[in-house]
Enzyme design. Sequence first.
Site, PDB file in Angstrom:
ATOM      1  CG  HIS A  97      -1.686  -1.069   1.617  1.00  0.00           C
ATOM      2  ND1 HIS A  97      -1.196  -2.170   2.262  1.00  0.00           N
ATOM      3  CD2 HIS A  97      -3.006  -1.286   1.437  1.00  0.00           C
ATOM      4  CE1 HIS A  97      -2.179  -3.034   2.461  1.00  0.00           C
ATOM      5  NE2 HIS A  97      -3.295  -2.521   1.969  1.00  0.00           N
ATOM      6  CG  ASP A 100       1.949  -0.975   3.325  1.00  0.00           C
ATOM      7  OD1 ASP A 100       1.240  -0.625   4.279  1.00  0.00           O
ATOM      8  OD2 ASP A 100       1.593  -1.784   2.449  1.00  0.00           O
TER       9      ASP A 100
HETATM   10  C1  XLS Z   1      -7.158  -6.730   4.701  1.00  0.00           C
HETATM   11  C2  XLS Z   1      -6.722  -6.963   3.329  1.00  0.00           C
HETATM   12  C3  XLS Z   1      -5.636  -6.027   2.831  1.00  0.00           C
HETATM   13  C4  XLS Z   1      -5.562  -6.091   1.343  1.00  0.00           C
HETATM   14  C5  XLS Z   1      -4.845  -4.948   0.717  1.00  0.00           C
HETATM   15  O1  XLS Z   1      -7.885  -7.501   5.273  1.00  0.00           O
HETATM   16  O2  XLS Z   1      -6.346  -8.296   3.185  1.00  0.00           O
HETATM   17  O3  XLS Z   1      -4.428  -6.329   3.439  1.00  0.00           O
HETATM   18  O4  XLS Z   1      -4.972  -7.277   0.907  1.00  0.00           O
HETATM   19  O5  XLS Z   1      -5.426  -3.735   0.997  1.00  0.00           O
END
Ligand code: XLS
Length: 434
Positions: A97, A100
């Site tokens: 993201h 991140d």
């Molecule tokens: C959360 C999601 C997130 C997505 C990406 O539950 O799994 O991590 O994979 O935004």
Amino acid sequence: MFKVDQIKFEGKGSRNPLAFKHYNPSEVVGNKTMEEHLRFSMAYWHTLTGEGSDPFGAGTMQRSWDSYTDPMDIAKARVEAAFELMVKLNIPFFCFHDADIAPQGSSLREFQKNLDTITAIMKDYMKDTGKKLLWGTANNFSNPRYVHGAATTCNADVYAIAAAQVKKAMDITKELGGENYVFWGGREGYETLLNTDMKLELDNLAGFMHMAVDYAKKIGFEGQFLIEPKPKEPTKHQYDFDTATVIGFLKTYDLDKYFKMNIETNHATLAGHTLQHELHLARINGLLGSVDANQGDMLLGWDTDQFPTDLYTTTMAMYEILKNGGLHKGGLNFDAKVRRGSFEPEDLFYAHIAGMDAFAKGLKVAHRLLEDKVFENFTAQRYSSFNSGIGKKIIDGEVDFESLSQYALSLDGIRNESGRQEMLEGILNDYMID
Ligand code: XLS
Ligand code: NI
Ligand code: NI
């Protein structure tokens, strides 16, 4: 940064926990190498930014980059660690993201500047190591401004900021050669209908997706758009509940030709499905895009995002993926975090090795099951009444209620056959143990 050497394939007999027993990247299974089949990816958020906090306590993770104080220094150290980890574990892809990889700073402008700095650094590491970006996404859920959602917020200004974040995340995904772009509806859902205009929220969400598609065309981004369903958490009712719900949404809003599905194991189980169910449904609709490879806990009702070690799940997942002709642009992304008690840096290695070996073993078993057409032959036989006679006419659309009724009245009793579930489960066990 890690006191662990390059992880090697040692094969089945090895008892070395820091070695692969099943994942041998260059080994050919069917028509491709394991590396090509599995397309493993590291999730930046859990592995580099996860602190190990829970609602009852602070983070526990011991991470070398936490020795820095300046958020940009931390971000840069994380990039170095990420690539060292991918190289040592032989993981070809990663996902992130926006939030991140770079600190959000005190304004959107500062955030975007930080993103540019880190993106440039990442680009160099990618060139040196050959690692690739599986997908990028925007974190449109952590910042307090998204309290009522992002593309489904009641606040038009927040909607605009959400769009700005996705636009920038798409820019950097393209810059880094990302093969996909993911939409997971972080807070796109609702808590109560007493204050929610669901129709407006869904229309706005669809409008948002159409703008993303238009923008991709404009900048020449050719990655695959993916939607990641989840039934609940953080909102009580997430709009992208499961694959079936998302298919309905995509078709309603003429988005189905632009999107595929990113299926996560723990989200499937929260929705009351198996991973295989979700992959299967996506596959038969031509929408199987990518997988967030993790697992939940049978006894816990939330998204625990554990590393995938359950061989039944990995085997049947690989079965669906092989039937799909592979993951194409997608991959197996370890959207998984080490447990709070597994706080040492080495645990990141043990965890990824366990997940990679579980999928490699699953791939091998699934390949043999398909080669021997174990379930294919049984299933074909089970539906053989549709190959001739009235069954063939039904398939060919040559019947109506009147002709079927006439046929039914002429029948002199019927004979059903056993579904043989336990026999098939026993056969599956035999293939797995072999
Ligand atoms: C959360 C999601 C997130 C997505 C990406 O539950 O799994 O991590 O994979 O935004
Ligand atoms: Ni996920
Ligand atoms: Ni999840």
